[in-house]
Design an enzyme around this catalytic site. Structure first.
Site: not given
Length: 413
Positions: A103, A293
Site C-alpha cells: 500500500d 495509489d
C-alpha cells in the site's frame, strides 16, 4: 595544539559519518506482487469489477476524510478490504513466511502476532519490543500511556488494528534487513481480520521506504488477467528506464503519507479537454489534488473533470451507449474487430501518459459491453488507480521529488 588534534579528528569523523547514506539505502531488494483477483477465480469478471469499484470508493472516502477535517466523517462506512496487491516476505529468526498487502497510501508495517498466526515474536531470537524513547514511538499511530510499552492503534474506517510496536529482522526476497520497526498486532476488528498484514510504502516515518532510507522505489504491474507476478524494486534496483518521462511527485506537508501528481489536463483523441485548473488543485484545508495509489483499482476523477471526459469520450467512441451495472459509461461492444477507440492521454506536468486501450477500456456483461474504466469521484479528491498503471514501469524518486514512467512488459522485468 596537541590536545586539539583528537577533538578535531573526532569532529571530522562525525561530520563524515553523518553524510554517509543509510546502510540499508543501497540494498537491492526485489519482491513479487500478486493481484487480489487471483484469489477470486471462482467468481465472474463482472463481480470482480464490482468488488474493485466498491473497494476503491471506500478507500477514496477514507483518504478524503483523513486529509480534510472540514469534510463529513465517513470513516464508519469504510471497510479495510481495499487493497489490491500482496507480497510474500519473511519475518524473524528463524524466518517465518507471511503475505502482506502492498500500500503506497499507508505508512505502518504490521502483521498479526496473536495465537495461531504464522509469526510468533516469542519464537524469534531477533525480536525486541520498541522502547517508549524510540523515535518510531513518536507519531500519531503510536502511544506509550503506561510509560513502558510502545503500542499502536490504526483505524481504517470500520476496521481497526492494534497491538505493540517492535523491532524485527525482515527478509525481502532473500535480502535481510535488521531492526525494522513494525506493528505486532494482537487485535483486529472488522474486515482487517481477513488479512495477515500490511506493507506501508507511503512517505511517513514508519513506512518501509522511510525506514530503509530509500531514495527510490518502483513497481511494474502486470495486467489483471495475467498469471505473472508483478515486480517491486527498492534501493539500487529501482532505476528509471532510458525512455522514461518524468513529472513532479508531491507530498502534503500535513500528512506526508500520500504521493500527489500534478495533472494539468486530459486529452481524448486530439481534443484537449476544457477542465478548470482548480479541478486537481490542493485546497488550503488539505482536500483536493490527485493521488497516485497502488491500492485503488480504477481512477476516480472529481466531477468537474469526469463530466467533461465522459461527454467527449462518448462523442468520439461512435458506438451506442448502453446501460451497465458496473461502470458509469458503457457502450455496446463493436462487432467489427478493427474498431479503434479514441486515444486517452493524461497530461501531467512535463509528461504525457498515453494509455494503451487495455488501460482504459474493460469488457463487461459477459463481453456484450465495452466500458470506460474511469469513475466519477464523490469526494473533492481524485485518485489515479492501478488499472491505468498496468504494464508501466513506475519509479517513485522520493528524494528527488519526481515520478518516472515508461511502457514496459512487466512480466519480463
Amino acid at each position: 595544539m596537541a590536545r586539539l588534534l583528537p577533538l578535531l579528528l573526532l569532529l571530522f569523523l562525525t561530520v563524515l559519518l553523518s553524510r554517509l547514506p543509510s546502510p540499508c539505502a543501497s540494498l537491492p531488494i526485489r519482491l513479487n506482487l500478486t493481484h487480489i483477483n487471483s484469489k477470486f477465480s471462482n467468481i465472474s469478471i463482472e463481480d470482480r469489477n464490482l468488488l474493485a469499484i466498491k473497494r476503491g470508493k471506500l478507500r477514496l472516502a477514507f483518504i478524503s476524510s483523513r486529509l480534510s477535517t472540514s469534510l463529513v466523517d465517513v470513516q464508519t462506512n469504510v471497510q479495510y478490504s481495499n487493497q489490491e496487491y500482496s507480497a510474500d516476505l519473511a519475518i524473524g529468526t528463524p524466518p517465518v513466511s507471511v503475505s502482506v498487502l502492498l500500500d503506497t497510501g499507508s505508512d505502518l508495517i504490521w502483521t498479526k502476532c496473536e495465537q495461531g498466526s504464522a509469526y510468533n515474536p516469542s519464537a524469534s531470537s531477533t525480536y525486541s519490543p520498541l522502547s517508549c524513547g524510540s523515535t518510531f514511538c513518536q507519531n500519531e499511530l503510536t502511544s506509550c500511556s503506561d510509560g513502558s510499552t510502545c503500542s499502536f492503534y490504526s483505524p481504517y474506517g470500520s476496521a481497526t488494528v492494534g497491538g505493540t510496536m517492535g523491532a524485527e529482522t525482515f527478509s525481502f526476497g532473500g535480502t535481510n534487513v535488521p531492526s525494522l520497526a513494525f506493528g505486532c498486532s494482537n487485535s483486529e476488528m472488522g474486515s482487517a481480520t481477513t488479512i495477515s498484514g500490511l506493507l506501508g510504502m507511503g512517505g511517513g516515518q514508519l513506512s518501509l521506504v522511510s525506514q530503509l532510507g530509500s531514495e527510490k522505489f518502483s513497481y511494474c504491474l502486470t495486467p489483471y488477467d495475467s498469471q505473472s507476478t508483478s515486480p517491486l524494486f527498492l534501493g539500487s534496483l529501482a532505476n528509471p528506464d532510458s525512455s522514461s518521462q518524468t513529472t513532479p511527485l508531491g507530498q502534503s506537508p500535513n500528512i506526508p503519507t500520500y504521493y500527489y501528481l500534478s495533472l494539468q489536463g486530459i486529452t481524448v483523441g486530439s481534443t484537449k479537454l476544457s477542465i478548470p485548473s482548480s479541478a486537481f488543485a490542493i485546497s488550503s484545508d488539505g482536500s483536493g489534488g490527485l493521488i497516485i495509489d497502488s491500492g485503488t483499482s480504477f481512477t476516480m476523477l472529481v466531477p468537474s473533470a469526469y463530466d467533461v471526459l465522459k461527454q467527449e469520450f462518448q462523442s468520439q467512441m461512435g458506438l451506442p451507449v448502453a446501460s451497465g451495472n458496473t461502470f458509469d459509461l458503457c457502450f455496446s461492444s463493436p462487432s467489427d474487430g478493427s474498431f479503434q477507440p479514441p486515444k486517452l492521454i493524461f497530461n501531467f506536468q512535463g509528461a504525457d501518459m498515453d494509455l494503451p486501450k487495455e488501460n482504459y477500456l474493460v469488457s463487461d456483461a459477459g463481453g456484450s459491453l465495452l466500458c470506460l474504466a474511469i469513475l466519477p469521484s464523490d469526494q473533492s479528491l481524485s485518485l489515479f488507480g492501478n488499472f491505468q498503471q498496468q504494464n508501466m514501469h513506475i519509479v517513485y524518486d522520493v528524494q528527488g521529488g519526481n515520478l518516472y514512467f515508461a511502457p514496459a512488459q512487466c512480466a519480463n522485468l
